[in-house]
Scaffold this active site. Structure first.
Site, short mmCIF file in Angstrom:
data_model
loop_
_atom_site.label_atom_id
_atom_site.label_comp_id
_atom_site.label_asym_id
_atom_site.label_seq_id
_atom_site.Cartn_x
_atom_site.Cartn_y
_atom_site.Cartn_z
N GLU A 49 0.81 -1.23 0.00
CA GLU A 49 0.00 0.00 0.00
C GLU A 49 0.84 1.28 0.00
O GLU A 49 0.47 2.28 0.61
CB GLU A 49 -1.00 0.01 1.18
N HIS A 272 -2.29 -1.34 10.12
CA HIS A 272 -1.82 -2.71 10.34
C HIS A 272 -0.61 -2.68 11.27
O HIS A 272 0.11 -1.68 11.30
CB HIS A 272 -1.36 -3.35 9.02
#
Lengths: 443, 443
Positions: A49, A272
């Site tokens: 990402e 995360h």
């Protein structure tokens, strides 16, 4: 032991959640990530990402001293978001774009635009060739009604294919990334069983991190309770996997994760948790490689093949569900398109009638006519595009299903080669005849 | 010699030109192809342009006895058109879709819709593992002004990557297909030099076929003179390539092609000529594999690496040309889009003025207004789609260029490891210092 050479490799993986202007505190978090990586000096850093190439380039600049080698995997409209930084020279790279990755009209989920892929970088660690993979699979937005499940299963299928077929020449294989799958999910079992990859969380000697190795946790301030659904504490969807080869052994000495916050900083690196492992590579001698006890191996090999047949069959079923769904959607698109066309023809007929028969006796409803015609055109255009899209989806699902059928056939053929394990019913193993399962429920 | 095992393998390749309702005599030609394959019983049959799955399935039915194993590679909207039929069991398959394949708006060329790809089938021939690849690259429509050249070069780059990375575990590699490249074209040199694949036409002991191994010939009734351009006799664009491994040697005993017609039939199988080769596989013993004279090998290896640096650099230049072109096209799309938007705003302003200021003094030109608005919307929609498409093209070209830059760096690093071949200038070989060239001009 005849191990003649040993090296330690530290691998880091993080989903950076790097959507410029949308992800919270994006520039600050990138600065934090850069500082930390520069300080920690992991051998291999796998990032997901990293949606903007500018962010990759600024990280590259910052890590020029600690990680002189790097690669950004480009794909799709926005990019794959995958990047690798390495202390060791990257000799070669390759990228595989998954054939399925959600739907373009699900713009709020955004996965389709990301062009999800798996990137491969080949590097030499000492005398060993390491194949390092970084990937990011389609997100799971609703576990109970997961309409993306067939897509994610096909992605896991293609991921295992890519790893298996490209890693034959590698001495060690390291895979890191956000798989968006729970540890016992179908795609995860498919990946690990087919490739023989081992999960560093399950293999590590020492562990320091979140309970159960969770990587998406309730304690992270960027995570809402809604995202975690019934899994109140969190879920484990980020992984570092590895495997050796006849030429090299690989072990996990230590693993750690962040725990929802970073000391001396107001917020964590990402939504995360970050993963870091310390792997130990051991070069094997030729005698070493040949001396593994063969008879035990044959039994467990038969067991693994039988297990694999079951998993691939399960995956096939899931892909078939996706096929039915895609067929239905394509049919709906076609039907709506035909209705739009019928409406357009009807409208043209109505418009033609006053000209041809009645003349200009009553005023022609010009505005309604144009609006309705525009609507019909919009319907026709949209349904045509959807029809093409669903045809491509069907082709990909059918392709995966074909490959799975072929694989099951080939595995069953292989199973017939193990006379003791499958004496009477080589087609399908009976429930009583379960072979030792290589991957017992883990958590 | 210590060769302990030898097997003969017959491989067939044909571009079937199988566009239903458009290609001439399509059903009759498929019937002819099926009959011939059934009779000839080649070990491996590689077909391209089998665009309809129905045609594949009818061939599969016809060849059920002679070729019990087969696979149809699905991809894109229409499909990849690639199929393989085999006497030997296919254990595993994998497909890689090229990231670039022409432009959707060049509908009359049609390549974009084909979803061109390379298919891999893994099969066992005796005790040897054979990786068999079938592919079809983007056509060349105008050699002087070939706007697809960067796309084809990227396809050749991805093809060599796919073959190199997936064939490490193979004992023999066989590649067949329509490469749409002349023997000495950049993409062809890139493919052969990087992978070490050998051209069966150049390697065969005996040859029976068209002069110079041509596969697109003037004598074929389906070929027009215009298609061949300055190459009046024809061109060679279909190939069967092969290579061995430390475990197995591979030689070409015989090669033949059709010659523009088929005896007892009114027309040939296709607009391309069919290729068939007889390969001989020889299993090597361990001592055999190690005993190749090393010093000579090192010299020629250095030469090959230096040659490869040159070829990859040439390919990079070509990709950069494509990059500039894609950038220009994207800029044009953006500019046209902005102009469309400006026109729309201007029109709205003009429409708004009579309402706001002048009232209904003069009749509002309703029809022109709607037509112009529709035109503006069409411009906006088209340019948006084109902008997205060119962005994806740019991403793929940039990705390939990045990979090539990295590969050149890595190859130059390797070159520094050969002290004799490159004593003073390891960066770039001087024109005088040319190493023995592995691929002298061939024809």
């Amino acid at each position: 032991m005849a191990n003649i050479d040993s090296a330690s490799v530290r691998v880091f993986s993080l989903n950076c959640w790097g959507i410029r202007y949308l992800s919270k505190h994006c520039p600050q978090r990138y600065a934090m990530i850069g500082d930390m990586l520069c300080k920690e000096e992991h051998d291999i850093v796998l990032l997901q990402e990293v949606w903007s190439e500018k962010d990759y380039l600024s990280l590259k600049k910052k890590l020029a001293c600690s990680h002189p080698h790097s690669h950004y995997f480009k794909s799709g409209v926005i990019g794959s978001g995958l990047a690798i930084f390495s202390k060791h020279r990257i000799h070669d790279t390759f990228v595989y774009r998954y054939s399925l990755n959600g739907y373009p009209y699900m713009a709020h989920h955004g996965d389709w635009f990301g062009g999800k892929a798996v990137g491969l970088a080949i590097l030499n660690i000492g005398s060993l060739t390491a194949n390092v993979y970084v990937t990011h699979l389609h997100a799971e937005y609703c576990r109970d009604k997961d309409s993306y499940l067939p897509h994610r299963v096909v992605q896991a299928w293609e991921l295992q294919q890519f790893i298996r077929h490209t890693s034959a020449g590698a001495d060690v294989v390291i895979v890191g990334g956000d798989l968006n799958m729970h540890p016992q999910d179908l795609g995860n079992r498919l990946l690990r069983t087919y490739t023989g990859l081992r999960d560093s969380y399950l293999e590590t000697d020492k562990f320091d991190g979140c309970e159960d190795g969770l990587t998406l946790i309730a304690d992270n301030p960027f995570i809402t309770k809604k995202e975690l659904g019934p899994f109140e504490k969190g879920i484990r969807i980020d992984y570092i996997l590895f495997k050796g080869s006849p030429k090299a052994d690989i072990l996990c000495d230590f693993m750690c994760t962040t725990k929802g916050s970073v000391p001396d900083h107001p917020f964590p690196y990402s939504d995360h948790e970050a993963l870091a492992v310390k792997l130990r590579l051991k070069t094997k001698t030729l005698t070493d490689a040949g001396s593994d006890n063969q008879s035990k191996n044959q039994d467990s090999a038969a067991g693994k093949v039988a297990e694999l047949v079951d998993i691939v069959t399960e995956a096939r079923t899931e892909v078939k569900v996706g096929l039915h769904c895609a067929q239905r959607m394509r049919y709906t698109a076609a039907r709506t398109g035909v209705m739009g066309l019928a409406l357009l023809i009807l409208e043209l007929a109505i418009a033609a009638v006053p000209w041809l028969a009645l003349g200009a006796e009553q005023p022609f409803p010009r505005t309604s006519f144009y609006l309705l015609a525009a609507l019909c055109f919009a319907i026709l255009l949209t349904t045509s595009l959807l029809y093409i899209f669903y045809t491509m989806e069907l082709k990909s699902l059918q392709g995966a299903e074909d490959q799975m059928r072929l694989a099951v056939g080939s595995l069953q053929e292989k199973l017939r080669g193990f006379p003791l394990a499958q004496p009477h019913n080589p087609q399908r193993r009976s429930p009583e005849g379960q072979e030792p399962n290589a991957f017992e429920p883990e958590e």
